[in-house]
Design an enzyme around this catalytic site. Structure first.
Site, PDB file in Angstrom:
ATOM      1  N   LYS A  85       0.840  -1.200   0.000  1.00  0.00           N
ATOM      2  CA  LYS A  85       0.000   0.000   0.000  1.00  0.00           C
ATOM      3  C   LYS A  85       0.876   1.253   0.000  1.00  0.00           C
ATOM      4  O   LYS A  85       1.895   1.324   0.700  1.00  0.00           O
ATOM      5  CB  LYS A  85      -0.917  -0.008   1.221  1.00  0.00           C
ATOM      6  CG  LYS A  85      -1.958   1.104   1.244  1.00  0.00           C
ATOM      7  CD  LYS A  85      -2.866   0.968   2.465  1.00  0.00           C
ATOM      8  CE  LYS A  85      -3.928   2.060   2.550  1.00  0.00           C
ATOM      9  NZ  LYS A  85      -4.796   1.921   3.735  1.00  0.00           N
ATOM     10  N   SER A 160      -9.801   2.396   2.968  1.00  0.00           N
ATOM     11  CA  SER A 160      -8.954   3.137   2.055  1.00  0.00           C
ATOM     12  C   SER A 160      -8.006   2.268   1.240  1.00  0.00           C
ATOM     13  O   SER A 160      -7.391   2.713   0.280  1.00  0.00           O
ATOM     14  CB  SER A 160      -8.123   4.146   2.855  1.00  0.00           C
ATOM     15  OG  SER A 160      -7.205   3.476   3.722  1.00  0.00           O
ATOM     16  N   SER A 184      -9.817  -0.342   7.085  1.00  0.00           N
ATOM     17  CA  SER A 184      -9.314  -0.185   5.720  1.00  0.00           C
ATOM     18  C   SER A 184      -8.599  -1.396   5.150  1.00  0.00           C
ATOM     19  O   SER A 184      -8.179  -1.378   3.990  1.00  0.00           O
ATOM     20  CB  SER A 184      -8.381   1.035   5.645  1.00  0.00           C
ATOM     21  OG  SER A 184      -9.109   2.214   5.887  1.00  0.00           O
TER      22      SER A 184
END
Length: 521
Positions: A85, A160, A184
């Site tokens: 990420k 997210s 998330s």
């Protein structure tokens, strides 16, 4: 052969590498080819990646093959590629947090978890898309365009960390790292049919994570199976002296717990259904798959009881006070003076530092980030601190006490991961409050610091999209959720005749017609 490699689990790929039936270069190239074929860009494809490092990944893969040939692999997962990420610092690779204000920033150091990946020999395929500074529940708030759900490219992949989850669901990577501040990792896992784990707070180092909310953020694995999550969790977890919040004690044996759970015996395990996190307000198909999963746990020998955690109804409001306050403080460092974007105000010959800062933040931050900064700054202001932030912290303590009381009665707590399946892109962009409700079931775990896992529970009747089953365990008892999760996963796979992702229509991986539950028709 390439397609076969991209659809195998990380555990199977590691076994193939150990047996010498494939090479890291071959499987890394297979995943890079898959990314090139399906990822596209902001206007087409899945758009799971913001940056792909083909050269670096293949070089790391070649080094892994040399170690394997010499009989000295760096770890069990040596040579298995991974995606990261874009909120984790990666030396030599861009780290933008999905924001224009960090566009082009290349960190001079690695986050601890990234350093551990490199030391263990995992080639890093690239950095995955995300809501700007992890603020969002849909990955539509990325400054570089939204990620799309591989089950339906017109729908969101969660947020997210939608990029990491979508990369796994689209078979672009066998493993990924995400971060979970209010859900998330778990919420994207639920809507993409993948497995996502939020470890105990402090169980995995946060050093090198660009913080949104320090007391809530946690790095964790994004995978396609519970065993793969356990393997990755053990690899990156453990104490880190660079992180003051890191827990200084060894991890429980997560892989052993997952393997034990996969045998299907949950005799003596007490499972608590959180009454405040299921039933009314949840999509009918999501609730139906949840109840069917409970039946499978009972068949495996578990005792299922209902547990009440009354303060959980205040968790959403509590989170959306604490998180913006911490985010407001953390994002103050983006001042256009030290690194990142710098914008000069128009029509000003000799702008002051304040004018440059104002122009840069206006151009560099998106609407959702600005919204949360304003909310957090207001809540921390003189005269409001105790009424808002102080009160929220006191409610947070009550939520932690509810967890403690519940875990005196049961071994794990369960609920649906998210109240609905994936909604359509743009559907909730103009309604922030509706967007925030997607984290209703995942937020309590972050407020209390306990570990949580989401795994696929089937397909909702209404739309044929994945639903998620959430398992929560006491702090530092992450092994419990791996045992229960692996047992449920094994029972579900037996029922479906294989993993749920094999039935994702947008991936051309469907083995045949399926019913609404994900079982073969």
């Amino acid at each position: 052969m390439s397609a076969d490699l991209t659809r195998r689990t990380a555990a199977d790929l590691a076994a193939d590498l150990a047996a010498g039936t494939t090479t890291s270069v071959a499987l890394t190239q297979a995943h890079l080819d898959r990314i090139a074929a399906v990822d596209g860009g902001p206007d087409a494809g899945v758009h799971a990646f913001l940056h792909v490092d083909a050269e670096g990944a293949l070089a790391a893969a070649a080094a892994s093959d040399e170690r394997r040939a010499a009989g000295s692999p760096a770890s069990a997962l040596d040579g298995v590629p991974i995606a990261v990420k874009d909120v984790l610092a990666t030396r030599g690779l861009p780290t933008t947090c999905g924001s224009r204000i960090l566009e082009g920033w290349v960190p001079p150091y690695d986050a601890t978890v990234v350093a551990r990946l490199r030391a263990a020999g995992l080639p890093i395929l690239g950095k995955t898309n995300m809501d700007e500074f992890a603020m969002g529940s849909s990955t539509e708030h990325s400054a570089y365009g939204p990620t799309r759900n591989p089950w339906d490219l017109e729908r969101i992949p969660g947020g997210s960390g939608g990029g990491s989850a979508a990369a796994l669901a689209a078979f672009e990577a066998p493993l990924a790292l995400g971060t979970d501040t209010g859900g998330s990792i778990r919420q994207p896992g639920a809507v993409t049919g993948t497995v996502g784990v939020k470890p105990t707070y402090g169980g995995v180092s946060r050093y090198g994570l660009v913080a949104m909310a320090n007391s809530l953020d946690q790095v964790g694995p994004v995978t396609r199976t519970v065993l793969d999550s356990a393997l990755l969790h053990e690899l990156v977890g453990g104490h880190d002296p660079l992180d003051s919040t890191s827990v200084d004690q060894p991890l429980p044996s997560l892989v052993d717990a997952a393997r034990r759970g996969a045998e299907g015996d949950l005799s003596g395990v007490r499972v608590g259904v959180i009454s405040e996190l299921s039933g009314e307000g949840y999509q009918a198909g999501v609730q139906a798959r949840f109840e069917e999963s409970l039946e499978l746990l009972v068949k495996a020998g578990a005792e299922v009881v209902e547990v009440s955690c009354p303060t959980f109804v205040h968790a959403l409001a509590t989170y959306y006070l604490i998180m913006p306050c911490e985010a407001s403080s953390n994002l103050a460092k983006f001042d256009a003076m030290r690194y990142g974007l710098r914008v000069l105000p128009e029509g000003v010959d000799s702008p002051s530092a304040e004018q440059v800062m104002r122009a840069t933040r206006d151009a560099g931050f998106g609407d959702e980030v600005k919204r949360r900064i304003i909310l957090g700054t207001y809540a921390l202001s003189s005269g409001y601190y105790d009424a808002y932030y102080g009160t929220a912290q006191r409610v947070r303590t009550l939520i932690a006490r509810d967890f403690a009381a519940a875990f005196e009665k049961v071994d794990v707590l369960v609920s649906p991961t998210a109240p609905t399946t994936a909604f359509k892109l743009g559907e909730k962009l103009d309604d922030p409050l509706a967007m925030y409700l997607n984290d209703l079931a995942t937020i309590p775990a972050n407020l209390a610091g306990v570990p949580g896992m989401s795994l696929p529970s089937g397909l909702a009747d209404e739309d044929g999209l994945p639903a998620g089953f959430q398992i929560l365990a006491p702090a530092l008892a992450d092994d419990r959720m791996y045992r229960v999760g692996a047992a449920l996963e094994a029972a579900l796979h037996e029922r479906w005749g294989g993993p749920l992702l094999d039935r994702a229509p947008a991936l051309a991986a469907q083995a045949g017609p399926t019913d609404a539950n994900g079982a073969s028709a």
